[in-house]
Design an enzyme around this catalytic site. Structure first.
Site, PDB file in Angstrom:
ATOM      1  N   ASP A 135       0.854  -1.179   0.000  1.00  0.00           N
ATOM      2  CA  ASP A 135       0.000   0.000   0.000  1.00  0.00           C
ATOM      3  C   ASP A 135       0.899   1.241   0.000  1.00  0.00           C
ATOM      4  OD1 ASP A 135      -2.526   1.383   0.402  1.00  0.00           O
ATOM      5  OD2 ASP A 135      -3.178  -0.401   1.498  1.00  0.00           O
ATOM      6  N   ASP A 237      -3.050   4.497  -2.365  1.00  0.00           N
ATOM      7  CA  ASP A 237      -4.114   4.883  -1.445  1.00  0.00           C
ATOM      8  C   ASP A 237      -4.569   6.326  -1.664  1.00  0.00           C
ATOM      9  OD1 ASP A 237      -5.533   4.280   1.227  1.00  0.00           O
ATOM     10  OD2 ASP A 237      -4.565   6.202   1.606  1.00  0.00           O
ATOM     11  N   GLU A 291      -6.562   3.411  -6.058  1.00  0.00           N
ATOM     12  CA  GLU A 291      -7.773   3.328  -5.236  1.00  0.00           C
ATOM     13  C   GLU A 291      -8.596   4.559  -5.573  1.00  0.00           C
ATOM     14  OE1 GLU A 291      -7.970   4.954  -1.476  1.00  0.00           O
ATOM     15  OE2 GLU A 291      -9.541   3.641  -0.735  1.00  0.00           O
ATOM     16  N   HIS A 358     -11.048  -3.668   3.367  1.00  0.00           N
ATOM     17  CA  HIS A 358     -10.970  -3.278   4.784  1.00  0.00           C
ATOM     18  C   HIS A 358     -11.778  -2.011   5.093  1.00  0.00           C
ATOM     19  CE1 HIS A 358      -8.269  -0.736   2.647  1.00  0.00           C
ATOM     20  NE2 HIS A 358      -8.165   0.046   3.689  1.00  0.00           N
ATOM     21  N   ASP A 359     -12.311  -1.343   4.066  1.00  0.00           N
ATOM     22  CA  ASP A 359     -13.119  -0.138   4.291  1.00  0.00           C
ATOM     23  C   ASP A 359     -14.607  -0.422   4.164  1.00  0.00           C
ATOM     24  OD1 ASP A 359     -10.913   1.516   4.604  1.00  0.00           O
ATOM     25  OD2 ASP A 359     -10.769   1.920   2.457  1.00  0.00           O
TER      26      ASP A 359
HETATM   27  C1  GLC Z   1      -8.071   4.787   1.962  1.00  0.00           C
HETATM   28  C2  GLC Z   1      -7.898   3.554   2.828  1.00  0.00           C
HETATM   29  C3  GLC Z   1      -8.569   3.792   4.138  1.00  0.00           C
HETATM   30  C4  GLC Z   1      -7.922   4.957   4.809  1.00  0.00           C
HETATM   31  C5  GLC Z   1      -7.940   6.190   3.908  1.00  0.00           C
HETATM   32  C6  GLC Z   1      -6.994   7.229   4.411  1.00  0.00           C
HETATM   33  O1  GLC Z   1      -9.378   4.998   1.602  1.00  0.00           O
HETATM   34  O2  GLC Z   1      -8.388   2.435   2.163  1.00  0.00           O
HETATM   35  O3  GLC Z   1      -8.526   2.670   4.973  1.00  0.00           O
HETATM   36  O4  GLC Z   1      -8.580   5.254   6.008  1.00  0.00           O
HETATM   37  O5  GLC Z   1      -7.522   5.892   2.597  1.00  0.00           O
HETATM   38  O6  GLC Z   1      -5.667   6.821   4.215  1.00  0.00           O
END
Ligand code: GLC
Length: 582
Positions: A135, A237, A291, A358-359
């Protein structure tokens, strides 16, 4: 009507085929991945499995998953048949947002182990033919990163411009909404220099200033550091937020309802990605995944159009941000999203396919049915979807077992910064806390983060200590040890799907088209490559239903189903998933 009678006439033949091949005896064999594409496109045919390291396996009894824990499970990972693993952040972090607030990009978080552990993990994965995707969290750092500590010190500190600052004498900065801040304000006042800094996420996640070439070069160096160690790519990310309009225009009221439009398409976003590609990605044969990719298929294409030389794969949020449960938004609308994206991407560019991460809540609790009667069936049905669509499947750990939402009753049980901060904000404004807790049972990110369920010993075999987040009590019946023994388990079904995807190129590259698109219960589509033709039919409901495929299925054979006996042609049992070759 003519079509309808064709199905009927095909019924007998199909039933004969079905009785010979059922779910558990399907002809899927262990095979090595088909090299469907040029080697530089390896990521197109890969199945990516996401590991949330904090919750996967604890080796030292501190209640937190770690790298040695993952190493101890490498043979399990190999047995799945996956090609690559995406690891959520494992770098040093004060853990305000579970590793998404990085204070040192070149060291391993103590909770997770050491760099030696990391090297062993990478070696162990590569020995088993599994690639590693890390990541890359560089829209923001932690406020405990040395850069930010310096940046705060004085207005003329050499690191000042690593972040976005607004001097207080210019007045209050133009309002920016924050995803995680209790006060929903992305500007935080800092007394030390009488200025505000910007944080789109929590106060402990200050946004890096990508306009500063020094920041960009620091990031490229960090990327080279890990790529030179031999990792196989990055998941970027929140990168769509990296470029800000630093003229700081006043945005329309309520713009946060369409926040991607205002935050996700900054003026230099694609310049940065092209520079990153030139400086780093073009020099390695690796996977790069965005992402979030704007708010439309055309936006997403900009990230991954090969001619633009930016990234390889985009994952968009339309398919998960559409609502809290499939029954709320409806299947027809859901199918339309995939149709829109597929038609834009059919000739070039590449997407990820996923239903959870995970979100998100657990896929079976959002898109399926996690009641005792239907949990396993609907979980298998959803796995069938992820593994037979066009695009690279990103599959979240635990979903292969059919893990479900935990549904905490109290805010005390939650760890997630997003859930906790929103609760605090509501508490301060006198909002309805009870309704909030009810909502979070369905939507909180912690539902997807409970410890992985290995067996039916204490704490699901995840830890001998006190787990950092409660274990879902259903671990006694939903766990790896039991499912490995059961030929009909979700786990074994998942493995069959992976082997199927590797036996033929068709699920990777074959043309995709919806079938019976207005059917409100069934998501059905064909995958076609020359003379090879597959039909995938997925009943997204708990009732028996029918489908009008319009296809001559006289010679069709059953490839895989989540039922030991599939229905007569044109009918589907609750949550049935059936793949036919015709
Ligand atoms: C992305 C991640 C998430 C995180 C956010 C801030 O969306 O997947 O888990 O809280 O970025 O880094």
């Amino acid at each position: 009507m003519i079509q309808h009678s064709l199905y009927r006439s095909a019924v007998v033949l199909i039933l004969m085929a079905i009785s010979m091949i059922n779910c558990t005896s399907s002809s899927t064999k262990q095979v090595t991945p088909t090299n469907v594409t040029a080697k530089s496109d390896w990521w197109k045919s890969a199945v990516v499995y996401q590991i949330y390291p904090r919750s996967f396996k604890d080796s030292d009894g501190d209640g937190i998953g770690d790298l040695k824990g993952i190493i101890s499970k490498l043979d399990y990972l190999k047995s799945l048949g996956i090609d690559a693993i995406w690891l959520n952040p494992i770098y040093t972090s004060p853990n305000d947002d579970n590793g998404y607030d990085i204070s040192d990009y070149r060291t391993i978080m103590k909770d997770f182990g050491t760099m030696e552990d990391f090297d062993l993990l990478l070696k162990g994965m590569h020995e088993r033919g599994i690639k590693l995707i890390m990541d890359l969290v560089v829209n923001h750092s932690s406020d405990e990163h040395q850069w930010f500590k310096e940046s705060r010190q004085s207005r003329d500190n050499p690191y000042r411009n690593y972040y976005h600052w607004w001097p207080a004498e210019k007045g209050t900065p133009p309002y920016r909404w924050s995803f995680f801040d209790v006060n929903s304000n992305a500007w935080k006042y800092d007394t030390l220099t009488n200025s505000y800094y910007l944080h789109y996420f929590s106060q402990k996640q200050p946004d890096l200033n990508w306009e500063n070439p020094k920041v960009r070069n620091e990031v490229y160096d960090i990327m080279r550091f890990w790529l030179d160690k031999g990792i196989d790519g990055f998941r970027m990310d929140a990168f769509q937020f990296a470029s800000k309009d630093t003229t700081w225009p006043v945005l329309p009221k309520d713009y946060q309802k369409d926040v991607i439009r205002y935050y996700g398409k900054g003026p230099h976003l694609h310049d940065y990605l092209q520079e990153m590609n030139k400086e780093v990605y073009s020099k390695y044969n690796v996977m790069s995944v965005a992402e979030g990719a704007g708010s439309s298929p055309a936006d997403a294409m900009q990230f991954v159009d090969p001619d633009r030389k930016e990234l390889n794969i985009a994952y968009h949020f339309e398919s998960v941000d559409i609502g809290n449960h499939i029954n709320d938004f409806g299947l027809v609308k859901y199918k339309q999203i995939f149709e829109r994206y597929d038609s834009t991407f059919k000739d070039k560019g590449w997407l990820a396919i996923f239903l959870a991460n995970h979100d998100q809540p657990r896929m079976v609790s959002k898109f399926g049915n996690d009641s005792a009667a239907y949990s396993a069936l609907s979980s298998k049905m959803l796995s069938t979807f992820v593994l037979t669509m066009r695009g690279t499947p990103f599959y979240y750990n635990g979903d292969e077992l059919g893990m479900t939402n935990i549904r905490f009753n109290s805010i005390e049980d939650y760890n997630d910064v997003d859930t906790r901060n929103k609760y605090t904000a509501l508490q301060q404004s006198g909002g309805n806390l009870k309704a909030f807790i009810e909502l979070k049972k369905q939507t909180s990110r912690d539902n997807g983060r409970t410890p992985f369920q290995w067996d039916n010993t204490t704490n699901a075999g995840f830890t001998i200590g006190k787990p950092w987040l409660k274990v879902n009590p259903n671990y006694t019946s939903v766990n790896v040890a039991m499912q490995e023994q059961d030929p009909n388990s979700c786990l074994n079904y998942f493995k069959k799907l992976i082997q199927l995807r590797k036996q033929t190129n068709i699920f990777t590259t074959g043309a995709w088209a919806l079938v019976d698109k207005n059917n409100p219960d069934v998501f059905a589509y064909t995958r076609i490559n020359g003379n090879e033709r597959y039909l995938v039919m997925l009943n997204f409901t708990s009732k028996s239903t029918s489908i009008n495929t319009g296809i001559n299925l006289e010679k069709a054979t059953l490839v895989l189903s989540n039922y030991p006996k599939t229905s007569t042609i044109g009918n589907l049992q609750p949550y049935e998933a059936t793949i036919l070759k015709y």
